[in-house]
Design a protein around this motif. Sequence first.
Motif: not given
Length: 399
Positions: A60-88
């Motif tokens: 484990p000391f031979s390289r820098q450990p990398k802790e990834t997210d524990k869930i799938p993550f979408s790398h799609d570009d999103i212009d506005d995450y809040l566009v469908h939120f009520e009241g935005h």
Amino acid sequence: MAYPFPRFANTPQTPQYIQGIESPSTNIPRSPKSRSSVSQKRYVALLFFVIAILLWLVNPFSRQPKETDKIPFSHDDIDDYLVHFEGHQDCGLTSASLNTPITKPQHHDKTNPLPYCRNRAALLEALSGGGRHGFDAPFFPAGCHYRWYTTAEICMILDRFDAVVFIGDGMLQNVYSAFNMLLRENVALGGLKQWNLKDDERSSCHCDNQLMRPECLGQSITSSAEVRENDGGSSHRSPYYCDRTPHTFLSIGGSPAPSSLHSTFTNLLSISPDSYKPVPVIHSLSLSTSLSWPLATASMDEWLSLADASTRNVPFLWVGPTAAGHLKPPGMILSQGNNALWHYTVEMSKEARAREIDALGMYNLTLQASSWDGSGYGMRVGLVQAMMVINWLSRLEST
């Protein structure tokens, strides 16, 4: 100056021998075992080389450990995450005003495809040490980036836990309210019990006011059970996008806390006593105790002892106080000004880590942010705080 080797080098020539006269090498009798011994040595050397490579890979000391997210993550570009939120639109809120998206690197790096924080420790350090490039500019972490999750991704993160518990005073209540706004996809009234609001209250408590006006703070949501039990009968429904993991806010103003809160906490820990899933706790205490160091450490020990008694996996996150805004009353500058808040942040972070508790600072996040009274902040701070907590949750182990 160094020069390259010439294309035509003087190489040693093989000596020529006259016919009938043997070469010196032909006079030396060749041992039948010489070839086999050489092959054996080569085999042993190759074997040692392979073993060394394998040991390097598993070390484990031979390289820098990398802790990834524990869930799938979408790398799609999103212009506005809040566009469908009520009241935005009514609240004039876009994700660009909260978070500066990062661009993908031109050269693909397998070890770190995007400059996100490699592990939980780096994440907390980046969030605590970040800042703003201008007053009320979007917050930017230091050194590495955090993720702005979609609501579906937040739900996947929460599914990894049996429950999530927030324990703290007014500052953490606002974080929990913003947490509910994200899960209900409602920035207009998503942090409030909208089923209790009259028409004039719905107008006066919408958007930033739900986190700022005292008359609105009394209607803040304190548990997911409240929404589940009451939202269905409301004429203005605002259900959760997902409601599989219970979460609650326990309001405290010091230590020890009321026994009723102890009972609520232990009941949450006993929902599934044999479950392997953790029950994360987000803990904070600051202005309600006038930044009392002894009360803060006593509160840490109080809730840690209750968690330890349950034998459950209960990871803790200590959340430091926000900075003092420019409208802080002059009479409170000495006891609750930025000098006192900074020292409290640093010392309580040390106390938390000494107890093996993660620590997240909010001082830098709010140092250049607008505050209506010098202590409270609106949605643009609250939603970022909630997303910081969600990023911490995403890096926790699920067992």
